[in-house]
Design an enzyme around this catalytic site. Structure first.
Site, PDB file in Angstrom:
ATOM      1  N   GLU A   1       0.804  -1.240   0.000  1.00 45.67           N
ATOM      2  CA  GLU A   1       0.000   0.000   0.000  1.00 45.67           C
ATOM      3  C   GLU A   1       0.829   1.278   0.000  1.00 45.67           C
ATOM      4  OE1 GLU A   1      -2.758  -0.492   3.279  1.00 45.67           O
ATOM      5  OE2 GLU A   1      -3.480  -2.398   2.485  1.00 45.67           O
TER       6      GLU A   1
ATOM      7  N   ASN B   1       2.098  -5.323  -3.002  1.00 48.81           N
ATOM      8  CA  ASN B   1       0.697  -5.664  -2.722  1.00 48.81           C
ATOM      9  C   ASN B   1      -0.105  -4.391  -2.448  1.00 48.81           C
ATOM     10  OD1 ASN B   1      -1.247  -7.827  -2.051  1.00 48.81           O
ATOM     11  ND2 ASN B   1      -1.140  -7.041   0.046  1.00 48.81           N
TER      12      ASN B   1
ATOM     13  N   HIS C   1     -10.389  -6.159  -2.250  1.00 51.78           N
ATOM     14  CA  HIS C   1     -11.459  -5.856  -1.278  1.00 51.78           C
ATOM     15  C   HIS C   1     -12.599  -5.197  -2.048  1.00 51.78           C
ATOM     16  CE1 HIS C   1      -9.100  -7.026   2.175  1.00 51.78           C
ATOM     17  NE2 HIS C   1      -8.087  -6.287   1.750  1.00 51.78           N
TER      18      HIS C   1
ATOM     19  N   GLU D   1      -6.298 -10.735  -1.057  1.00 49.95           N
ATOM     20  CA  GLU D   1      -7.104 -10.436   0.135  1.00 49.95           C
ATOM     21  C   GLU D   1      -8.577 -10.288  -0.236  1.00 49.95           C
ATOM     22  OE1 GLU D   1      -5.567  -7.068   2.345  1.00 49.95           O
ATOM     23  OE2 GLU D   1      -3.490  -7.627   1.970  1.00 49.95           O
TER      24      GLU D   1
ATOM     25  N   ASP E   1     -12.385 -10.087  -0.531  1.00 50.29           N
ATOM     26  CA  ASP E   1     -13.678 -10.179   0.155  1.00 50.29           C
ATOM     27  C   ASP E   1     -14.668  -9.314  -0.609  1.00 50.29           C
ATOM     28  OD1 ASP E   1     -12.726  -7.676   1.181  1.00 50.29           O
ATOM     29  OD2 ASP E   1     -12.249  -8.558   3.136  1.00 50.29           O
TER      30      ASP E   1
HETATM   31  O1  G3I Z   1      -4.630  -7.493  19.154  1.00 51.13           O
HETATM   32  C1  G3I Z   1      -5.273  -6.314  19.629  1.00 51.13           C
HETATM   33  C2  G3I Z   1      -5.949  -6.574  20.929  1.00 51.13           C
HETATM   34  O2  G3I Z   1      -4.982  -6.907  21.908  1.00 51.13           O
HETATM   35  C3  G3I Z   1      -6.720  -5.337  21.337  1.00 51.13           C
HETATM   36  O3  G3I Z   1      -7.441  -5.582  22.513  1.00 51.13           O
HETATM   37  C4  G3I Z   1      -7.708  -4.933  20.233  1.00 51.13           C
HETATM   38  C5  G3I Z   1      -8.452  -3.653  20.572  1.00 51.13           C
HETATM   39  O4  G3I Z   1      -8.701  -2.881  19.423  1.00 51.13           O
HETATM   40  O5  G3I Z   1      -6.985  -4.723  19.053  1.00 51.13           O
HETATM   41  C6  G3I Z   1      -6.288  -5.865  18.612  1.00 51.13           C
HETATM   42  O6  G3I Z   1      -5.606  -5.529  17.437  1.00 51.13           O
HETATM   43  C7  G3I Z   1      -6.383  -5.440  16.270  1.00 51.13           C
HETATM   44  C8  G3I Z   1      -5.759  -6.364  15.235  1.00 51.13           C
HETATM   45  O7  G3I Z   1      -6.437  -6.218  13.997  1.00 51.13           O
HETATM   46  C9  G3I Z   1      -5.828  -7.826  15.653  1.00 51.13           C
HETATM   47  O8  G3I Z   1      -7.143  -8.221  15.787  1.00 51.13           O
HETATM   48  C10 G3I Z   1      -6.337  -4.018  15.769  1.00 51.13           C
HETATM   49  O9  G3I Z   1      -7.027  -3.160  16.657  1.00 51.13           O
HETATM   50  C11 G3I Z   1      -6.979  -3.930  14.404  1.00 51.13           C
HETATM   51  O10 G3I Z   1      -6.793  -2.614  13.880  1.00 51.13           O
HETATM   52  C12 G3I Z   1      -6.329  -4.928  13.468  1.00 51.13           C
HETATM   53  O11 G3I Z   1      -7.010  -4.851  12.233  1.00 51.13           O
HETATM   54  C13 G3I Z   1      -6.347  -5.455  11.133  1.00 51.13           C
HETATM   55  C14 G3I Z   1      -6.069  -4.408  10.064  1.00 51.13           C
HETATM   56  O12 G3I Z   1      -5.476  -5.032   8.936  1.00 51.13           O
HETATM   57  C15 G3I Z   1      -5.149  -3.308  10.565  1.00 51.13           C
HETATM   58  O13 G3I Z   1      -4.971  -2.350   9.579  1.00 51.13           O
HETATM   59  C16 G3I Z   1      -7.257  -6.525  10.569  1.00 51.13           C
HETATM   60  O14 G3I Z   1      -7.402  -7.588  11.505  1.00 51.13           O
HETATM   61  C17 G3I Z   1      -6.681  -7.071   9.253  1.00 51.13           C
HETATM   62  O15 G3I Z   1      -7.639  -7.882   8.624  1.00 51.13           O
HETATM   63  C18 G3I Z   1      -6.344  -5.929   8.321  1.00 51.13           C
HETATM   64  O16 G3I Z   1      -5.751  -6.463   7.165  1.00 51.13           O
HETATM   65  C19 G3I Z   1      -5.393  -5.528   6.150  1.00 51.13           C
HETATM   66  C20 G3I Z   1      -4.179  -6.094   5.454  1.00 51.13           C
HETATM   67  O17 G3I Z   1      -3.159  -6.369   6.380  1.00 51.13           O
HETATM   68  C21 G3I Z   1      -3.667  -5.135   4.367  1.00 51.13           C
HETATM   69  N1  G3I Z   1      -4.731  -4.792   3.451  1.00 51.13           N
HETATM   70  C22 G3I Z   1      -5.966  -4.315   4.043  1.00 51.13           C
HETATM   71  C23 G3I Z   1      -6.476  -5.302   5.089  1.00 51.13           C
HETATM   72  C24 G3I Z   1      -7.798  -4.845   5.663  1.00 51.13           C
HETATM   73  O18 G3I Z   1      -7.648  -3.653   6.390  1.00 51.13           O
END
Ligand code: G3I
Length: 389
Positions: free
Chosen positions: A177, A219, A255, A283, A285
Site C-alpha cells: 500500500e 501488494n 477488497h 485479500e 472479500d
Molecule cells: O490485538 C489487539 C488486541 O490486543 C486489542 O485488545 C484490540 C483492541 O482494538 O486490538 C487488537 O488488534 C487489532 C488487530 O487487527 C488484531 O485483531 C487491531 O485493533 C486492528 O486494527 C487490526 O485490524 C487489522 C487491520 O489489517 C489493521 O490495519 C485486521 O485484523 C486485518 O484484517 C487488516 O488487514 C489488512 C491487510 O493487512 C492489508 N490490506 C488491508 C487489510 C484490511 O484492512
C-alpha cells in the site's frame, strides 16, 4: 458422465467430471470422515483439491487466535485451503512490540501448521505504514526517529524477518500500500525518510538477499480498477523491472464492494503479468450493506446476495483466465472474524466472506466450488508458480 462447457474470458473449456459430486463437504456432519483425495488428506471437492487441478493455490488469511483453539475453524483452514496468509501476526507491530525483542511465536505456529497440512505461506507484510509498533510510529506518517535511524531499522527488520522464515515463505508481500487512491505516493515515514520511493527498491533487494527463493511481491488495494492508482503502480513496477530490482509479482488485494461495480480485474491482472510478473489475488472479500443507511427509507438491497455471488465468481474467473495468476486468497473465511464490520460501520457493511458466522458455507462458497470444478480447461500454472509442495 457430466460434460459442462465453461467460458473463462478467452478460455473455452470442456471438462469431464467423472461423476464427481459437488456436495459441499464443508457442510458434512461434524466428525464425519471426509472423502479423501489420493494425494493428501483433504476432501476431493474442497476448494484446494479443485484448485490443484489447474495448479492454482486457493488461500486464506488466518486468525491465529482461532487456529488450534476453535476446532471447526482449524479443520476448515486445513481442508479447504492450500495456502495461508497470517492476517496479522507477521506485521511489525506484532513481531517486535518492544524495540529489539522479537516475538515470532504465533507466526511460527502458523508456519508449522502449514507444513503439516501441505500448505504454502504468503508472508504479509514487511514494509507498511499501518500496524507499526508504537516505539517506531503511532500513525505511520510521523515519527520522532531520524531518517538515518529509520533506514537502518527498516533494513534490519527486513533482513531479520526474512531470514527467520527463510525457506518457509512462498510469496512475501515486501511492500504494502505505498500509493494513495489518486496515484500519488503515500507520504509515509518511509517515503519521507528516503525523500521518495527509493525505499521500495532497497526493500526488495534486502529481501532477496535474505531469502533468494521466496517470490517477492508488491501488494495493494484498488489495483483491480484501471485508474490513477493502478496506473501509478504499473509505472512503478515497470520501472523496477527495468532497473533489475528483484520483484517477482504484484498482489491485487481485491477488497470488493457491491456498491462500486465490478472492476476490469482480468485486464489489469493481464497487463501486469505482461510485464513479466506473477500476479495474485491476495485479500479477496466482497462486502455489501447489511443495514439500511441511516435516515433513508430504502431497505438493504434484497438482491445483494446475488451480486456477491457474481463478484466472487468473476474475481476467481479473472485469476483462472490469466496463467500468471498463481494464487487466489480470500481474506479469511468466517464473517465473524472479518475486518469489514468493524471498519465499515456507518452504514453497516459486512457478509463479505464465504462462510457465515457459524462457519457454515454460504452460497458464495458453492459458486467458487462449482467454478473450480468447471475450470479444468483454464491454463495450468506450471513451474515454480504452481508452488513448491
Ligand atoms: O490485538 C489487539 C488486541 O490486543 C486489542 O485488545 C484490540 C483492541 O482494538 O486490538 C487488537 O488488534 C487489532 C488487530 O487487527 C488484531 O485483531 C487491531 O485493533 C486492528 O486494527 C487490526 O485490524 C487489522 C487491520 O489489517 C489493521 O490495519 C485486521 O485484523 C486485518 O484484517 C487488516 O488487514 C489488512 C491487510 O493487512 C492489508 N490490506 C488491508 C487489510 C484490511 O484492512
Amino acid at each position: 458422465m457430466l460434460r459442462p462447457v465453461l467460458s473463462i474470458g478467452l478460455v473455452s473449456a470442456t471438462v469431464l467430471l467423472g461423476g464427481m459430486a459437488l456436495t459441499g463437504s464443508a457442510s458434512a456432519e461434524p466428525g464425519a470422515a471426509p472423502a479423501q483425495s489420493q494425494a493428501a488428506k483433504y476432501p476431493a471437492d474442497s476448494l484446494r483439491a479443485l484448485g490443484d487441478r489447474v495448479g492454482l493455490r486457493i488461500g486464506t488469511a488466518v486468525n491465529t487466535d482461532e487456529l488450534g483453539s476453535n476446532a471447526d475453524y482449524t479443520r476448515i483452514t486445513a481442508e479447504q485451503f492450500s495456502s495461508v496468509t497470517p492476517e496479522n501476526v507477521m506485521k511489525w507491530q506484532l513481531v517486535e512490540p518492544t524495540r529489539g525483542t522479537y516475538d515470532w511465536a504465533a507466526a511460527d505456529r502458523l508456519v508449522a501448521f502449514a507444513k503439516k497440512n501441505k500448505q504454502l505461506v504468503r508472508g504479509h507484510t514487511l514494509v507498511w505504514h499501518s500496524q507499526l509498533p508504537t516505539w517506531l510510529s503511532s500513525d505511520g506518517y510521523t515519527t520522532t526517529l531520524s531518517n538515518d535511524e529509520l533506514k537502518a531499522l527498516l533494513k534490519k527488520h527486513i533482513q531479520d524477518q526474512v531470514k527467520h522464515f527463510r525457506g518457509d515463505i512462498w510469496q512475501w508481500d515486501v511492500v504494502n500500500e505505498a500509493f494513495d487512491d489518486d496515484g500519488q505516493p503515500r507520504q509515509t515515514i518511509w517515503y519521507k525518510a528516503w525523500g521518495g520511493l527509493g525505499y521500495i527498491a532497497d526493500a526488495f533487494r534486502w529481501a532477496r538477499e535474505a531469502d533468494p527463493k521466496a517470490l517477492l511481491f508488491y501488494n495493494d488495494y484498488n489495483l483491480e480498477f484501471t485508474g490513477a492508482k493502478s496506473n501509478a503502480v504499473y509505472d512503478l513496477v515497470r520501472s523496477l523491472k527495468a532497473q533489475r530490482v528483484p520483484i517477482d509479482g504484484v498482489g491485487f488485494q481485491g477488497h470488493l464492494d457491491t456498491q462500486y461495480g465490478f472492476p476490469d480485474l482480468q485486464n489489469n491482472l493481464q497487463r501486469f503479468a505482461d510485464l513479466g510478473l506473477k500476479v495474485a489475488e491476495t485479500e479477496v472479500d466482497v462486502r455489501t450493506f447489511t443495514q439500511a443507511p441511516p435516515n433513508e427509507n430504502t431497505p438493504t438491497n434484497p438482491l445483494a446476495g446475488y451480486a456477491q455471488e457474481s463478484y466472487w465468481s468473476r474475481a476467481l474467473k479473472a485469476c483462472l483466465a490469466v496463467r500468471e495468476c498463481i494464487s487466489f486468497t480470500p481474506w479469511g473465511f468466517g464473517d465473524t472474524y472479518s475486518w469489514i464490520p468493524g471498519w465499515f460501520d456507518n452504514p453497516q457493511e459486512g457478509a463479505a466472506l464465504l462462510y457465515d458466522g457459524n462457519l457454515q458455507p454460504k452460497s458464495q462458497y458453492y459458486v467458487l466450488q462449482q467454478d473450480l470444478a468447471l475450470a479444468a480447461g483454464a491454463p495450468h500454472r506450471s513451474g515454480p508458480g504452481a508452488g513448491r509442495n
